[in-house]
Design a protein around this motif. Structure first.
Motif, PDB file in Angstrom:
ATOM      1  N   LEU A 107      -6.278   6.862   5.896  1.00 51.01           N
ATOM      2  CA  LEU A 107      -4.763   6.915   6.604  1.00 51.01           C
ATOM      3  C   LEU A 107      -4.593   5.757   7.212  1.00 51.01           C
ATOM      4  CD1 LEU A 107      -4.441  10.508   7.940  1.00 51.01           C
ATOM      5  CD2 LEU A 107      -3.292   9.471   5.847  1.00 51.01           C
ATOM      6  N   VAL A 108      -5.601   4.866   8.098  1.00 53.64           N
ATOM      7  CA  VAL A 108      -5.349   3.656   8.598  1.00 53.64           C
ATOM      8  C   VAL A 108      -5.214   2.670   7.426  1.00 53.64           C
ATOM      9  CG1 VAL A 108      -6.703   1.956   9.732  1.00 53.64           C
ATOM     10  CG2 VAL A 108      -6.493   4.262  10.597  1.00 53.64           C
ATOM     11  N   LYS A 109      -6.003   2.709   6.406  1.00 53.18           N
ATOM     12  CA  LYS A 109      -6.051   1.724   5.315  1.00 53.18           C
ATOM     13  C   LYS A 109      -4.564   1.939   4.538  1.00 53.18           C
ATOM     14  CE  LYS A 109     -10.781   1.242   4.239  1.00 53.18           C
ATOM     15  NZ  LYS A 109     -11.908   1.435   3.429  1.00 53.18           N
ATOM     16  N   LEU A 110      -4.120   3.148   4.333  1.00 52.43           N
ATOM     17  CA  LEU A 110      -2.883   3.215   3.751  1.00 52.43           C
ATOM     18  C   LEU A 110      -1.663   2.720   4.583  1.00 52.43           C
ATOM     19  CD1 LEU A 110      -1.193   5.041   1.479  1.00 52.43           C
ATOM     20  CD2 LEU A 110      -1.252   6.877   2.885  1.00 52.43           C
ATOM     21  N   ARG A 111      -1.746   2.968   6.037  1.00 52.14           N
ATOM     22  CA  ARG A 111      -0.669   2.517   6.758  1.00 52.14           C
ATOM     23  C   ARG A 111      -0.604   0.955   6.784  1.00 52.14           C
ATOM     24  NH1 ARG A 111       2.253   6.125   9.359  1.00 52.14           N
ATOM     25  NH2 ARG A 111       2.865   4.833  10.988  1.00 52.14           N
ATOM     26  N   GLU A 112      -1.666   0.250   7.070  1.00 53.84           N
ATOM     27  CA  GLU A 112      -1.986  -1.107   6.932  1.00 53.84           C
ATOM     28  C   GLU A 112      -1.345  -1.705   5.664  1.00 53.84           C
ATOM     29  OE1 GLU A 112      -5.953  -1.857   7.746  1.00 53.84           O
ATOM     30  OE2 GLU A 112      -5.906  -1.662  10.145  1.00 53.84           O
ATOM     31  N   ALA A 113      -1.728  -1.067   4.486  1.00 50.03           N
ATOM     32  CA  ALA A 113      -1.006  -1.662   3.116  1.00 50.03           C
ATOM     33  C   ALA A 113       0.342  -1.553   3.095  1.00 50.03           C
ATOM     34  CB  ALA A 113      -1.723  -0.851   2.153  1.00 50.03           C
ATOM     35  N   GLN A 114       1.029  -0.466   3.659  1.00 50.19           N
ATOM     36  CA  GLN A 114       2.336  -0.601   3.718  1.00 50.19           C
ATOM     37  C   GLN A 114       2.962  -1.307   4.646  1.00 50.19           C
ATOM     38  OE1 GLN A 114       2.746   3.873   4.411  1.00 50.19           O
ATOM     39  NE2 GLN A 114       2.498   4.400   2.277  1.00 50.19           N
ATOM     40  N   GLY A 115       2.108  -1.781   5.799  1.00 53.97           N
ATOM     41  CA  GLY A 115       2.688  -2.651   6.714  1.00 53.97           C
ATOM     42  C   GLY A 115       3.069  -1.869   8.023  1.00 53.97           C
ATOM     43  N   LEU A 116       2.901  -0.643   8.100  1.00 54.05           N
ATOM     44  CA  LEU A 116       3.323   0.114   9.311  1.00 54.05           C
ATOM     45  C   LEU A 116       1.991   0.026  10.313  1.00 54.05           C
ATOM     46  CD1 LEU A 116       4.332   3.400   7.414  1.00 54.05           C
ATOM     47  CD2 LEU A 116       5.714   1.389   8.419  1.00 54.05           C
ATOM     48  N   PRO A 117       2.352   0.319  11.574  1.00 56.09           N
ATOM     49  CA  PRO A 117       1.327   0.250  12.574  1.00 56.09           C
ATOM     50  C   PRO A 117       0.350   1.700  12.289  1.00 56.09           C
ATOM     51  CG  PRO A 117       3.437   0.911  13.753  1.00 56.09           C
ATOM     52  CD  PRO A 117       3.534   0.426  12.356  1.00 56.09           C
ATOM     53  N   CYS A 118      -0.832   1.481  12.994  1.00 55.30           N
ATOM     54  CA  CYS A 118      -1.628   2.809  12.674  1.00 55.30           C
ATOM     55  C   CYS A 118      -1.083   3.868  13.562  1.00 55.30           C
ATOM     56  CB  CYS A 118      -2.806   2.551  13.352  1.00 55.30           C
ATOM     57  SG  CYS A 118      -4.088   1.182  12.626  1.00 55.30           S
ATOM     58  N   ILE A 119      -0.693   3.696  14.592  1.00 57.15           N
ATOM     59  CA  ILE A 119       0.034   4.832  15.368  1.00 57.15           C
ATOM     60  C   ILE A 119       1.506   4.393  15.746  1.00 57.15           C
ATOM     61  CG2 ILE A 119      -0.048   6.272  17.189  1.00 57.15           C
ATOM     62  CD1 ILE A 119      -2.793   5.993  17.665  1.00 57.15           C
ATOM     63  N   PRO A 120       2.473   5.181  15.205  1.00 52.53           N
ATOM     64  CA  PRO A 120       4.027   4.911  15.637  1.00 52.53           C
ATOM     65  C   PRO A 120       4.100   4.754  17.224  1.00 52.53           C
ATOM     66  CG  PRO A 120       4.055   7.083  14.479  1.00 52.53           C
ATOM     67  CD  PRO A 120       2.587   6.742  14.590  1.00 52.53           C
ATOM     68  N   PRO A 121       5.030   3.925  17.631  1.00 50.91           N
ATOM     69  CA  PRO A 121       5.207   3.826  18.785  1.00 50.91           C
ATOM     70  C   PRO A 121       5.838   4.910  19.608  1.00 50.91           C
ATOM     71  CG  PRO A 121       6.613   2.276  17.907  1.00 50.91           C
ATOM     72  CD  PRO A 121       5.725   2.931  16.762  1.00 50.91           C
ATOM     73  N   ASN A 122       6.673   5.810  18.676  1.00 46.27           N
ATOM     74  CA  ASN A 122       7.191   6.987  19.261  1.00 46.27           C
ATOM     75  C   ASN A 122       6.599   8.218  18.574  1.00 46.27           C
ATOM     76  OD1 ASN A 122       9.102   6.096  21.120  1.00 46.27           O
ATOM     77  ND2 ASN A 122      10.856   5.679  19.552  1.00 46.27           N
ATOM     78  N   TYR A 123       5.264   8.223  18.802  1.00 41.72           N
ATOM     79  CA  TYR A 123       4.470   9.315  18.169  1.00 41.72           C
ATOM     80  C   TYR A 123       4.839  10.680  18.506  1.00 41.72           C
ATOM     81  CZ  TYR A 123       0.416  11.906  16.325  1.00 41.72           C
ATOM     82  OH  TYR A 123      -0.347  12.774  15.789  1.00 41.72           O
TER      83      TYR A 123
END
Length: 88
Positions: A60-76
């Motif tokens: 999931l971390v690799k997927l979010r990094e490939a999409q340009g998203l942070p690992c954990i959203p600020p408003n988790y």
């Protein structure tokens, strides 16, 4: 018993039976219990699935990094639902 057989293991009065019983107990204790017991404990499936959880988190971390998203959203967590203590 120890006067007739000073090398007695204490399994039998007969020296030959005593030696074979000692060897059988040693074989059972070391080979079957220690060796096969260790192999069994090493190869049982992971009951808490910690290996799977780590691999899934890495995926999931690799997927979010490939999409340009942070690992954990600020408003988790939704900030409107959080109950914060007073400033006292």
């Amino acid at each position: 018993m120890y006067l007739t057989n000073p090398d007695s293991f204490g399994f039998s009065d007969d020296p030959e039976a005593d030696l074979w019983n000692a060897r059988a107990v040693f074989f059972t204790g070391v080979t079957l219990c220690l060796v096969f017991g260790t192999l069994y404990v090493h190869y049982i499936p992971d009951p808490r699935m910690s290996d799977w959880a780590r691999k899934e988190a890495e995926r999931l971390v690799k997927l979010r990094e490939a999409q340009g998203l942070p690992c954990i959203p600020p408003n988790y967590y939704d900030p409107d639902n959080l109950v914060l203590p007073d400033d006292d």
